[in-house]
Motif scaffolding. Structure first.
Motif, PDB file in Angstrom:
ATOM      1  N   THR A   5      -6.373 -27.951  38.192  1.00 37.03           N
ATOM      2  CA  THR A   5      -5.257 -28.337  39.058  1.00 37.03           C
ATOM      3  C   THR A   5      -4.418 -29.420  38.389  1.00 37.03           C
ATOM      4  O   THR A   5      -3.183 -29.345  38.388  1.00 37.03           O
ATOM      5  CB  THR A   5      -5.783 -28.830  40.420  1.00 37.03           C
ATOM      6  OG1 THR A   5      -6.564 -27.803  41.014  1.00 37.03           O
ATOM      7  CG2 THR A   5      -4.644 -29.209  41.342  1.00 37.03           C
ATOM      8  N   SER A   6      -5.058 -30.406  37.801  1.00 41.59           N
ATOM      9  CA  SER A   6      -4.324 -31.471  37.101  1.00 41.59           C
ATOM     10  C   SER A   6      -3.544 -30.906  35.927  1.00 41.59           C
ATOM     11  O   SER A   6      -2.392 -31.286  35.696  1.00 41.59           O
ATOM     12  CB  SER A   6      -5.277 -32.555  36.611  1.00 41.59           C
ATOM     13  OG  SER A   6      -5.890 -33.211  37.685  1.00 41.59           O
ATOM     14  N   THR A   7      -4.160 -30.006  35.165  1.00 44.91           N
ATOM     15  CA  THR A   7      -3.480 -29.401  34.019  1.00 44.91           C
ATOM     16  C   THR A   7      -2.247 -28.630  34.475  1.00 44.91           C
ATOM     17  O   THR A   7      -1.185 -28.720  33.850  1.00 44.91           O
ATOM     18  CB  THR A   7      -4.441 -28.486  33.242  1.00 44.91           C
ATOM     19  OG1 THR A   7      -5.562 -29.268  32.799  1.00 44.91           O
ATOM     20  CG2 THR A   7      -3.764 -27.861  32.041  1.00 44.91           C
ATOM     21  N   GLN A   8      -2.363 -27.903  35.578  1.00 41.63           N
ATOM     22  CA  GLN A   8      -1.203 -27.170  36.104  1.00 41.63           C
ATOM     23  C   GLN A   8      -0.101 -28.122  36.566  1.00 41.63           C
ATOM     24  O   GLN A   8       1.085 -27.852  36.369  1.00 41.63           O
ATOM     25  CB  GLN A   8      -1.631 -26.242  37.251  1.00 41.63           C
ATOM     26  CG  GLN A   8      -2.429 -25.044  36.796  1.00 41.63           C
ATOM     27  CD  GLN A   8      -1.694 -24.216  35.745  1.00 41.63           C
ATOM     28  OE1 GLN A   8      -0.505 -23.958  35.854  1.00 41.63           O
ATOM     29  NE2 GLN A   8      -2.406 -23.817  34.709  1.00 41.63           N
ATOM     30  N   THR A   9      -0.479 -29.241  37.151  1.00 44.90           N
ATOM     31  CA  THR A   9       0.501 -30.244  37.568  1.00 44.90           C
ATOM     32  C   THR A   9       1.213 -30.831  36.354  1.00 44.90           C
ATOM     33  O   THR A   9       2.434 -31.026  36.364  1.00 44.90           O
ATOM     34  CB  THR A   9      -0.176 -31.358  38.390  1.00 44.90           C
ATOM     35  OG1 THR A   9      -0.828 -30.758  39.515  1.00 44.90           O
ATOM     36  CG2 THR A   9       0.814 -32.390  38.872  1.00 44.90           C
ATOM     37  N   VAL A  10       0.474 -31.109  35.298  1.00 48.41           N
ATOM     38  CA  VAL A  10       1.057 -31.628  34.057  1.00 48.41           C
ATOM     39  C   VAL A  10       2.011 -30.595  33.466  1.00 48.41           C
ATOM     40  O   VAL A  10       3.142 -30.922  33.076  1.00 48.41           O
ATOM     41  CB  VAL A  10      -0.036 -32.027  33.042  1.00 48.41           C
ATOM     42  CG1 VAL A  10       0.568 -32.333  31.677  1.00 48.41           C
ATOM     43  CG2 VAL A  10      -0.837 -33.218  33.556  1.00 48.41           C
ATOM     44  N   LEU A  11       1.598 -29.336  33.404  1.00 47.22           N
ATOM     45  CA  LEU A  11       2.464 -28.279  32.879  1.00 47.22           C
ATOM     46  C   LEU A  11       3.735 -28.142  33.698  1.00 47.22           C
ATOM     47  O   LEU A  11       4.822 -27.957  33.148  1.00 47.22           O
ATOM     48  CB  LEU A  11       1.720 -26.938  32.853  1.00 47.22           C
ATOM     49  CG  LEU A  11       0.791 -26.717  31.680  1.00 47.22           C
ATOM     50  CD1 LEU A  11      -0.016 -25.441  31.878  1.00 47.22           C
ATOM     51  CD2 LEU A  11       1.585 -26.653  30.381  1.00 47.22           C
ATOM     52  N   SER A  12       3.618 -28.248  35.001  1.00 51.46           N
ATOM     53  CA  SER A  12       4.787 -28.180  35.874  1.00 51.46           C
ATOM     54  C   SER A  12       5.762 -29.309  35.551  1.00 51.46           C
ATOM     55  O   SER A  12       6.983 -29.106  35.506  1.00 51.46           O
ATOM     56  CB  SER A  12       4.342 -28.240  37.336  1.00 51.46           C
ATOM     57  OG  SER A  12       5.457 -28.259  38.183  1.00 51.46           O
ATOM     58  N   VAL A 117       5.430 -41.901  35.162  1.00 48.89           N
ATOM     59  CA  VAL A 117       4.733 -42.473  36.322  1.00 48.89           C
ATOM     60  C   VAL A 117       3.948 -41.374  37.056  1.00 48.89           C
ATOM     61  O   VAL A 117       2.770 -41.559  37.392  1.00 48.89           O
ATOM     62  CB  VAL A 117       5.730 -43.165  37.285  1.00 48.89           C
ATOM     63  CG1 VAL A 117       5.042 -43.584  38.581  1.00 48.89           C
ATOM     64  CG2 VAL A 117       6.358 -44.365  36.592  1.00 48.89           C
ATOM     65  N   ARG A 118       4.576 -40.240  37.272  1.00 48.97           N
ATOM     66  CA  ARG A 118       3.898 -39.130  37.964  1.00 48.97           C
ATOM     67  C   ARG A 118       2.729 -38.611  37.126  1.00 48.97           C
ATOM     68  O   ARG A 118       1.650 -38.314  37.663  1.00 48.97           O
ATOM     69  CB  ARG A 118       4.874 -38.006  38.273  1.00 48.97           C
ATOM     70  CG  ARG A 118       5.905 -38.392  39.337  1.00 48.97           C
ATOM     71  CD  ARG A 118       6.751 -37.212  39.772  1.00 48.97           C
ATOM     72  NE  ARG A 118       7.560 -36.635  38.710  1.00 48.97           N
ATOM     73  CZ  ARG A 118       8.803 -37.024  38.392  1.00 48.97           C
ATOM     74  NH1 ARG A 118       9.376 -38.014  39.062  1.00 48.97           N
ATOM     75  NH2 ARG A 118       9.455 -36.421  37.420  1.00 48.97           N
ATOM     76  N   LEU A 119       2.915 -38.515  35.825  1.00 51.37           N
ATOM     77  CA  LEU A 119       1.828 -38.060  34.942  1.00 51.37           C
ATOM     78  C   LEU A 119       0.666 -39.049  34.973  1.00 51.37           C
ATOM     79  O   LEU A 119      -0.500 -38.641  34.990  1.00 51.37           O
ATOM     80  CB  LEU A 119       2.339 -37.866  33.520  1.00 51.37           C
ATOM     81  CG  LEU A 119       3.240 -36.656  33.305  1.00 51.37           C
ATOM     82  CD1 LEU A 119       3.966 -36.750  31.960  1.00 51.37           C
ATOM     83  CD2 LEU A 119       2.439 -35.365  33.394  1.00 51.37           C
ATOM     84  N   ARG A 120       0.978 -40.339  34.980  1.00 52.74           N
ATOM     85  CA  ARG A 120      -0.075 -41.362  35.053  1.00 52.74           C
ATOM     86  C   ARG A 120      -0.899 -41.158  36.317  1.00 52.74           C
ATOM     87  O   ARG A 120      -2.137 -41.205  36.296  1.00 52.74           O
ATOM     88  CB  ARG A 120       0.547 -42.758  35.041  1.00 52.74           C
ATOM     89  CG  ARG A 120      -0.474 -43.882  35.087  1.00 52.74           C
ATOM     90  CD  ARG A 120       0.151 -45.271  35.108  1.00 52.74           C
ATOM     91  NE  ARG A 120       1.136 -45.446  34.060  1.00 52.74           N
ATOM     92  CZ  ARG A 120       2.390 -45.842  34.255  1.00 52.74           C
ATOM     93  NH1 ARG A 120       2.829 -46.108  35.469  1.00 52.74           N
ATOM     94  NH2 ARG A 120       3.209 -45.978  33.241  1.00 52.74           N
ATOM     95  N   GLU A 121      -0.219 -40.932  37.437  1.00 51.31           N
ATOM     96  CA  GLU A 121      -0.911 -40.718  38.710  1.00 51.31           C
ATOM     97  C   GLU A 121      -1.765 -39.457  38.665  1.00 51.31           C
ATOM     98  O   GLU A 121      -2.904 -39.449  39.137  1.00 51.31           O
ATOM     99  CB  GLU A 121       0.099 -40.653  39.860  1.00 51.31           C
ATOM    100  CG  GLU A 121       0.788 -41.969  40.127  1.00 51.31           C
ATOM    101  CD  GLU A 121       1.993 -41.852  41.047  1.00 51.31           C
ATOM    102  OE1 GLU A 121       2.357 -40.730  41.447  1.00 51.31           O
ATOM    103  OE2 GLU A 121       2.593 -42.919  41.349  1.00 51.31           O
ATOM    104  N   THR A 122      -1.235 -38.397  38.103  1.00 53.67           N
ATOM    105  CA  THR A 122      -1.962 -37.135  38.008  1.00 53.67           C
ATOM    106  C   THR A 122      -3.206 -37.280  37.143  1.00 53.67           C
ATOM    107  O   THR A 122      -4.297 -36.823  37.514  1.00 53.67           O
ATOM    108  CB  THR A 122      -1.068 -36.028  37.423  1.00 53.67           C
ATOM    109  OG1 THR A 122       0.041 -35.824  38.304  1.00 53.67           O
ATOM    110  CG2 THR A 122      -1.813 -34.730  37.234  1.00 53.67           C
ATOM    111  N   LEU A 123      -3.056 -37.919  35.987  1.00 57.40           N
ATOM    112  CA  LEU A 123      -4.173 -38.030  35.052  1.00 57.40           C
ATOM    113  C   LEU A 123      -5.237 -39.027  35.505  1.00 57.40           C
ATOM    114  O   LEU A 123      -6.386 -38.927  35.071  1.00 57.40           O
ATOM    115  CB  LEU A 123      -3.644 -38.396  33.661  1.00 57.40           C
ATOM    116  CG  LEU A 123      -2.754 -37.335  33.004  1.00 57.40           C
ATOM    117  CD1 LEU A 123      -2.155 -37.858  31.718  1.00 57.40           C
ATOM    118  CD2 LEU A 123      -3.535 -36.046  32.776  1.00 57.40           C
TER     119      LEU A 123
END
Length: 125
Positions: A5-12, A117-123
C-alpha cells in the motif's frame, strides 16, 4: 521496505509529479543508502539511479554541514541535456527527479516540496 500500500502511494505521488511538471521524465524514491523504494522511470535503470542519488545526497549534506548552511533541502545538477534534482525526505529517504532541457525547475520546486512532506508521512507510517 514499505508495504504494498505504501509503495502504491509513493508511485501515485511520482505519477502526479510527472503530470504536473513540464519536462519531468523520470523519478524515484530510495533510502539514503541507495535502496530503491519505488520508481517511475522509462529508460533509466532505477536501482542505479537510486544508488547514485544517494551518493549525491550524502555529498550535498556533508558540504552543507561543512560550510554551515543548515539542513539540506535539495541537490540540483544541471547537465547538457537536462537536470537531476535530489530532495531529502527526512533523514531516511530521498526523491530523485530527472528532467529534460525543458524542465520547469520553478514548478518542480513548488510541487516537490509538498510532495516530500507527503512522502515522509507515507514512509514513516
Amino acid at each position: 521496505m514499505p508495504d504494498t500500500t505504501s509503495t502504491q502511494t509513493v508511485l501515485s505521488e511520482l505519477h502526479t509529479l510527472r503530470d504536473k511538471v513540464t519536462g519531468l521524465t523520470d523519478s524515484a524514491v530510495a533510502s539514503v543508502d541507495g535502496i530503491l523504494i519505488a520508481s517511475d522511470t522509462d529508460e533509466v535503470r532505477p536501482d542505479v539511479l537510486a544508488a547514485l542519488a544517494a551518493a549525491a545526497l550524502g555529498l550535498g549534506k556533508s558540504t552543507g554541514k561543512e560550510v554551515g548552511m543548515g539542513e539540506l533541502r535539495e541537490v540540483v545538477t544541471r547537465c547538457q541535456s537536462g537536470h537531476i534534482v535530489v530532495y531529502a525526505i527526512a533523514d531516511s529517504a530521498l526523491l530523485v527527479i530527472l528532467g529534460d532541457e525543458g524542465l520547469d525547475v520553478a514548478r518542480l520546486h513548488l510541487e516537490s516540496r509538498p510532495a516530500v512532506v507527503r512522502l515522509r508521512e507515507t514512509l514513516s507510517a
